[in-house]
Scaffold this active site. Sequence first.
Site, short mmCIF file in Angstrom:
data_model
loop_
_atom_site.label_atom_id
_atom_site.label_comp_id
_atom_site.label_asym_id
_atom_site.label_seq_id
_atom_site.Cartn_x
_atom_site.Cartn_y
_atom_site.Cartn_z
N GLY A 37 21.26 110.35 73.84
CA GLY A 37 20.12 110.61 74.73
C GLY A 37 19.19 109.42 74.89
O GLY A 37 18.04 109.59 75.30
N SER A 38 19.70 108.21 74.63
CA SER A 38 18.81 107.05 74.82
C SER A 38 18.43 106.88 76.30
O SER A 38 17.34 106.41 76.61
CB SER A 38 19.44 105.77 74.27
OG SER A 38 20.56 105.39 75.03
N ASN A 39 19.32 107.30 77.20
CA ASN A 39 18.97 107.23 78.62
C ASN A 39 17.95 108.31 79.00
O ASN A 39 17.10 108.10 79.85
CB ASN A 39 20.22 107.33 79.49
CG ASN A 39 20.95 106.00 79.57
OD1 ASN A 39 20.49 105.08 80.23
ND2 ASN A 39 22.07 105.90 78.86
N MET A 115 29.59 113.84 79.05
CA MET A 115 30.98 113.42 78.88
C MET A 115 31.97 114.53 79.24
O MET A 115 33.00 114.69 78.60
CB MET A 115 31.20 112.94 77.44
CG MET A 115 30.26 111.83 77.02
SD MET A 115 30.28 110.39 78.12
CE MET A 115 31.76 109.59 77.54
N ARG A 116 31.64 115.31 80.25
CA ARG A 116 32.53 116.37 80.72
C ARG A 116 32.79 116.18 82.21
O ARG A 116 31.88 115.73 82.95
CB ARG A 116 31.90 117.77 80.54
CG ARG A 116 31.40 118.07 79.16
CD ARG A 116 32.49 118.27 78.15
NE ARG A 116 33.50 119.24 78.56
CZ ARG A 116 34.69 119.36 77.95
NH1 ARG A 116 34.99 118.58 76.95
NH2 ARG A 116 35.56 120.25 78.36
N LEU A 117 34.00 116.55 82.64
CA LEU A 117 34.28 116.54 84.08
C LEU A 117 33.47 117.65 84.73
O LEU A 117 33.30 118.72 84.14
CB LEU A 117 35.76 116.78 84.34
CG LEU A 117 36.73 115.72 83.84
CD1 LEU A 117 38.16 116.14 84.12
CD2 LEU A 117 36.43 114.38 84.49
N ASN A 132 24.75 109.58 88.12
CA ASN A 132 25.42 109.36 86.84
C ASN A 132 25.23 107.90 86.44
O ASN A 132 25.17 107.02 87.30
CB ASN A 132 26.92 109.65 86.99
CG ASN A 132 27.69 109.44 85.70
OD1 ASN A 132 27.27 109.90 84.64
ND2 ASN A 132 28.82 108.77 85.78
N HIS A 134 27.04 104.95 84.22
CA HIS A 134 28.36 104.67 83.63
C HIS A 134 28.36 103.24 83.09
O HIS A 134 27.88 102.32 83.76
CB HIS A 134 29.44 104.84 84.71
CG HIS A 134 30.82 104.66 84.18
ND1 HIS A 134 31.45 105.60 83.39
CD2 HIS A 134 31.69 103.62 84.29
CE1 HIS A 134 32.66 105.16 83.05
NE2 HIS A 134 32.81 103.96 83.59
C1 GAR Z 1 25.79 105.62 78.08
O1 GAR Z 1 26.15 104.32 77.72
C2 GAR Z 1 26.44 106.01 79.37
O2 GAR Z 1 26.65 104.94 80.23
C3 GAR Z 1 27.74 106.58 78.89
O3 GAR Z 1 27.42 107.29 77.73
C4 GAR Z 1 26.34 106.63 77.09
C5 GAR Z 1 25.30 107.67 76.71
O4 GAR Z 1 24.31 107.10 75.92
N1 GAR Z 1 28.31 107.43 79.89
C6 GAR Z 1 29.61 107.49 80.13
O5 GAR Z 1 30.43 106.86 79.52
C7 GAR Z 1 29.98 108.44 81.25
N2 GAR Z 1 31.30 108.17 81.71
P1 GAR Z 1 22.98 107.89 75.60
O6 GAR Z 1 23.40 109.27 75.14
O7 GAR Z 1 22.35 107.10 74.50
O8 GAR Z 1 22.14 107.93 76.85
#
Ligand code: GAR
Length: 219
Positions: A37-39, A115-117, A132, A134
């Site tokens: 959840g850093s984003n 991380m789910r479709l 999203n 990525h």
């Molecule tokens: C992020 O780096 C994001 O780009 C990636 O998961 C991480 C989540 O980090 N997403 C994917 O790979 C989607 N295909 P977070 O939980 O610290 O935000």
Amino acid sequence: MNSNFAQTDSTACLVSPTVAPLEGEFLKLGIMASGSGSNFEAVAEAIASLQLKAQLQVLIYNNPGIKACARAEKWGVPAVLHNHRDYKKRETLDAKIVQTLQQHEVNCVVMAGWMRLVTPVLIEAFPDRIVNIHPSLLPSFKGVRAVEQALEAGVKIAGCTVHLVRLEVDSGPILVQAAIPVLPDDTPETLHARIQIQEHRILPQALVQLAAGCFRNKL
Ligand code: GAR
């Protein structure tokens, strides 16, 4: 949003709304996360610092006990668990997610490490309103293990992409990208950590620009 849920026997069936572009609306965000959840935190901080005019309505998460959930609690954002393991069909999970997003009056959805479709049930409920993040320079290295894929390919430039979500994985219109050099001794962990610094910058930026109508030509 004015979407309706029509109940047909045991399955909830979504009636797709006609939704105007997001331009000019106050963003009421629903974040979907599967991990740290850093984003989520980056978006919360951008709102707190008034860089992004928006409100966090709800965090939806699918893995019990993840750090994203603790972050939501810290920011006073309701967190709702929809554990994919409890659902036989992706569509049923997505219908529950849509219901939660609508109950929290979300008008823009952010998949921040989800991380789910996802299925048309979700995508059609929020047309052009799901973004999203990525960890690659799309269209390269779609799907899982994107950072590992980039290292295995030997690229010298890596990065991240914010894009609108379409049915095909990691394929929607690109909104914002950031590029960084790959260092000779990078591991997936070190490279991903530097990519994430950029993610935390461009995700709020993309939301600001989406609400300002900067991506009009992509919708
Ligand atoms: C992020 O780096 C994001 O780009 C990636 O998961 C991480 C989540 O980090 N997403 C994917 O790979 C989607 N295909 P977070 O939980 O610290 O935000």
